[in-house]
Each structure stands twice: as C-alpha cells, then as structure tokens.
Write an enzyme that holds these catalytic residues in place. Structure first.
Site, short mmCIF file in Angstrom:
data_model
loop_
_atom_site.label_atom_id
_atom_site.label_comp_id
_atom_site.label_asym_id
_atom_site.label_seq_id
_atom_site.Cartn_x
_atom_site.Cartn_y
_atom_site.Cartn_z
N HIS A 1 0.62 -1.18 0.06
CA HIS A 1 0.07 -0.04 0.07
C HIS A 1 0.93 1.08 0.07
CE1 HIS A 1 -3.59 2.45 0.28
NE2 HIS A 1 -3.77 2.20 1.56
N HIS B 1 -2.60 -0.88 -10.83
CA HIS B 1 -3.49 -0.57 -9.66
C HIS B 1 -4.26 -1.51 -9.35
CE1 HIS B 1 -6.08 2.26 -7.55
NE2 HIS B 1 -4.69 2.81 -7.26
N ARG C 1 -2.47 10.87 -11.74
CA ARG C 1 -1.59 11.52 -10.50
C ARG C 1 -0.38 11.34 -11.13
NH1 ARG C 1 -4.02 8.56 -5.57
NH2 ARG C 1 -3.61 7.04 -7.12
N ASP D 1 2.79 6.26 -7.66
CA ASP D 1 4.21 6.23 -6.95
C ASP D 1 5.45 6.58 -7.97
OD1 ASP D 1 2.78 5.62 -4.35
OD2 ASP D 1 2.58 3.47 -5.23
N ARG E 1 -3.56 11.63 3.58
CA ARG E 1 -4.87 11.12 3.64
C ARG E 1 -5.58 11.14 5.01
NH1 ARG E 1 -5.37 6.29 -0.76
NH2 ARG E 1 -4.81 8.24 -1.69
#
Ligand code: MLT
Length: 391
Positions: A230, A271, A280, A326, A352
């Site tokens: 994660h 993903h 992103r 990432d 978050r």
C-alpha cells in the site's frame, strides 16, 4: 443483517479470499475513482484542484463544496487556532522513543494515538479538525526526534498554512522553502483521498464503525498504509529507480526483464482499480519537468514510463501495465531535499488523514444520523470439520 441472510450482491466462489476486490460494501461521498480518468474529489478531477491551497481541498472533502473566499479564510483561521495548542503529553511519548529506531510510519501511528490519549474530546468533528490542524507539527516533531534533535522551543507558525508551517518547523526558508512547499502541496492534494475501498481508508472506517475515537481509527489507518503493498510502495519505488541508475531505454528494458524473470516486483506500475495511466502520475511528471527536469532519478522515471507498459502488457494476467502515483513522487520529494525515502509514506499518510476523517464523519452521519453499523462481513469456514475432543 445476520450471517445466515443471503448477500445483497451475488458473491461467487472466486470472490472469496480476493481481498474483497470489486465487491461493493458501502457508499462514498468524498471521492470516486474512474478506472480511466482517475480520482475525482466530490466530482472534480484532481487535476482541477491540484494547484489550489491545500486547506480549500480539505474544506471540499468535509463540506462537499469548495469554500467561498470568506469561508476559506475562516477555515484556515480555525485550523491555525486549533494548531496553537499541541498536547505536550503526546510529544513526550515520541521523545521517549529511540531516535532512528523503527519505521517513520510506526512513529506516525504512535504519534496520532498519543495525541488521542492526551486530547480526545469525543466530539467527532472537533477531534477531526484538531487532528488535521495538528498534523504539521506532529510530522515536524517526528522528523526532528527521529533525527535525534529535541526541539527546545516551540517554533510552530500555524498562520502560515499546513504545508508551509511544516517546512518552517523543519527550519527551511527562502527559495528552498518555496520549491519544497510547491512539491509538498501538490503531493498533499494528490494523495488526500482515493475512494472508500483503499486499504487504509477501509481500515480506518472499519475501526471507526465500532465507535472507536478518530485518533484510534486514523492511527489504525496509518498502520494499514505502512505496508509495502500500500503506501510504502512510494518508498520502494524510489529505491527501485536508484537500483536502475540509468535513463537509457535499452538498459532499463533489460533491467526490468531481469526483475520480472527473478519474480521481483516492478514498482510504480499497476493499480487495483485504475486501468490506464494514473492521472496523478502524469501530473507529478509534469511537475517534475518544472522542478527537476535534469535530475537523474527523474530521467530514469520518465524512461520507465515509456519502456515498461509494453513489457508488462506481454504478461496476460497483468490488467494494468501503466504508471501509478508512486512512479514519480519519490524522485520529486528527493529533488527538493527529502533525501530519506523511508519518510515518503508519512507524507502520504499525512495527506490521507483529511480524506479518511471526512469519510468517517460521513459514515457516522449515514442512515439518518444513526451511522453505519459496526463492520461485520462474513467469512466462510474452510477446512474446519466439526470435531470433539475425545474424553
Ligand atoms: C491510491 O491512492 O492509489 C490508493 O490508496 C490505492 C488504492 O486505491 O487502492
């Protein structure tokens, strides 16, 4: 609903032991993830929001609309006011830890829990706002204390804004701070929320559904985020980029094929929900062109973006061979001065906190204010014939 009642959606055998992948379990008002167009916060694609003030985006997640100019000022003032008092008991817990020991994410979970021990009011909105407001100082304290520095004076300037106060507390100023703030604010907004089903959000909401405090729920969410599958993937991704150490497409191709044949992961790609390049990732790479176009790790990232998808597409079981968020975040954070990749997941976690607390508040208001019931999915017994001990 009891364990014996039929499920609302048809669950088949192949859904079991699949990490609830794709199985609807609730509703989400803060954001949704379109498999192609990526994350939207309250309907806005994240690219429309990424250059805003971070406080305005937090306001959006909590209030489901952007603030007016006055509301924005009031909200920033509220956060600054709440940040003025930092419970010292929580900081003493962190001061008692050995500098440098463990992972920074464990410090973050511990720090949030410690804030809760000193500070829980029991009012969900108050606790959420206090936590959001106090995160910059908590983050800065973790950076200092892990590095063996005990802050003698309290040099917090909440009036500067969330991200700006954090860099200020790190002692960064001038042009260096401007670059750092630009990258951090961008990163912060991109990572604030990602629908309801990502592991950290889901875990935080599950813990909150038992009516645990915001602090306990968010601390659990941070523990969930700390796993390498994660949030910690952003740390692993920069380590991976550094192992490559080249931006030559052929060298990268043979490196990637070598990793695949040794059954090692290719970080920064794929993903659980997206089926195209994560917007992103594109936004971060565009920011990298502005901030660090000649940085060698950033150049490796750009070549990876071109070279890897066709290679991963050759593998039938890979449903998304495209870059994820990432891929470039580590190279950018490093280029503005954050040299230690093991801290990168704490930035993800800090971001978050806003999305997860907003979702917890929404769940607590569900069903006409009764809140969602305590999470209680069903597990099917396997390999467990009924047995008795012989007397
Ligand atoms: C993300 O930001 O991509 C996530 O938290 C991972 C996910 O959505 O499962």
């Amino acid at each position: 609903m009891g364990d014996d009642e039929p499920p609302i959606f048809e669950i088949r055998e192949n859904h079991l032991d699949s990490g609830l992948r794709g199985i609807p379990v609730g509703t989400c008002q803060t954001s949704f993830v379109d498999p192609i167009k990526g994350v939207h916060y309250v309907g806005y694609p994240v690219e429309d929001l990424v250059n805003m003030e971070e406080e305005d985006v937090i306001y959006l997640l909590f209030n489901k609309r952007l603030p007016t100019e006055q509301e924005s000022l009031d909200f920033r003032a509220e956060l600054a006011h709440r940040a003025e008092e930092m419970p010292t008991g929580a900081l003493r817990v962190l001061e008692s830890l050995t500098p440098g020991a463990g992972h920074p994410m464990d410090w973050l979970s511990t720090g949030i829990l410690a804030l809760g021990i000193s500070d829980t009011t029991g009012d969900l909105r108050t606790d959420s706002m206090n936590l959001v407001a106090r995160m910059p100082e908590l983050m800065a304290r973790i950076f200092h204390l892990r590095g063996g520095k005990k802050l003698q004076t309290r040099d917090s300037r909440p009036d500067l804004g969330l991200v700006e106060n954090f860099t200020h507390m790190l002692g960064i100023s001038g042009k260096e701070a401007d670059r750092m703030n630009r990258v951090l604010r961008f990163f912060f907004i991109l990572h604030m929320d990602h629908g309801g089903g990502n592991l950290s959000t889901f875990s935080g909401k599950a813990v909150a559904s038992g009516r645990a405090s915001i602090y306990a729920s968010i601390s659990s969410a941070m523990s969930a985020l700390s796993g390498p599958l994660h949030g910690r993937a952003n740390q692993s991704c920069l380590e991976f980029v550094k192992r490559i150490g080249s931006d030559d497409p052929q060298e990268i191709e043979s490196f990637v094929r070598g990793e695949l044949s040794s059954k090692r992961p290719i970080y920064g790609f794929g993903h659980g929900v997206l089926r195209a390049e994560d917007p992103r990732a594109r936004l971060l790479i565009e920011l990298g062109e502005e901030i660090c176009p000649d940085d060698s790790d950033f150049r490796t990232v750009k070549t990876l973006r071109e070279v890897v998808p066709p290679i991963l597409s050759e593998i039938p079981k890979i449903s998304n061979p495209y870059p994820n968020v990432d891929i470039a975040s580590g190279a950018l954070l490093q280029s503005v001065g954050f040299r230690k990749p093991d801290y990168y997941t704490t930035f993800f976690g800090w971001s978050r906190v806003a999305g997860i607390t907003a979702q917890i508040l929404d769940e607590r208001g569900a069903r006409g204010g009764r809140g969602t019931p305590i999470y209680r999915p069903k597990y099917i017994p396997r390999n467990q014939p009924v047995r008795r001990l012989e007397s």
